[in-house]
Design a protein around this motif. Sequence first.
Motif, PDB file in Angstrom:
ATOM      1  N   THR A  46       0.813  -1.191  -0.059  1.00 36.32           N
ATOM      2  CA  THR A  46       0.022  -0.190   0.158  1.00 36.32           C
ATOM      3  C   THR A  46       0.934   1.231   0.023  1.00 36.32           C
ATOM      4  O   THR A  46       0.495   2.292  -0.816  1.00 36.32           O
ATOM      5  CB  THR A  46      -0.975   0.030   1.198  1.00 36.32           C
TER       6      THR A  46
ATOM      7  N   VAL B  66       0.913   4.186  -2.878  1.00 36.43           N
ATOM      8  CA  VAL B  66       0.343   5.558  -2.410  1.00 36.43           C
ATOM      9  C   VAL B  66       1.748   6.652  -2.510  1.00 36.43           C
ATOM     10  O   VAL B  66       1.397   7.700  -3.205  1.00 36.43           O
ATOM     11  CB  VAL B  66      -0.027   5.812  -0.855  1.00 36.43           C
TER      12      VAL B  66
ATOM     13  N   CYS C 119      -3.991   6.031   4.438  1.00 34.96           N
ATOM     14  CA  CYS C 119      -4.328   5.166   3.616  1.00 34.96           C
ATOM     15  C   CYS C 119      -3.872   3.711   3.942  1.00 34.96           C
ATOM     16  O   CYS C 119      -4.455   2.942   3.949  1.00 34.96           O
ATOM     17  CB  CYS C 119      -3.646   5.513   2.091  1.00 34.96           C
TER      18      CYS C 119
END
Length: 138
Positions: free
Chosen positions: A18, A22, A118
Amino acid sequence: MDQERVESIKAGGLAALTGTGVSAMLIALHPHLLSASALTTGILRVAVATVCAFLFGVTYRYIVRNDSNPHLRSGAVGAFALTRSLGQLESITPPDLALSGALPLAVPIVESFGLFMCIRLVLDWGLKQQWFQPFESD
């Protein structure tokens, strides 16, 4: 290998994936980092974010345990985001601030909070999907 370590590696791996995505998207928002001459800087920034994300994922698993306290979750995001962004602020020189105001201070802070928020959302989702288990406290 100890099952707790395996679960931590799974959480860290999900966080690293992730964080890489991002961070790459955040790099795309900085056109000056997309030039051929700045490619190394962009790659380094993504690599550092990936390592930070992995460490966040492992730590987050231990922080949340079986607790639903939202302050633990947001506190973890805040601690990692501030640590990362304050480290980046050390490289900003006073002439940079004089020329462009507070923007050089705000960008790393906002980006770091966005990055770790996030990652937190994906980790929380991963916990609900039972991709990894929270740390079992005694």
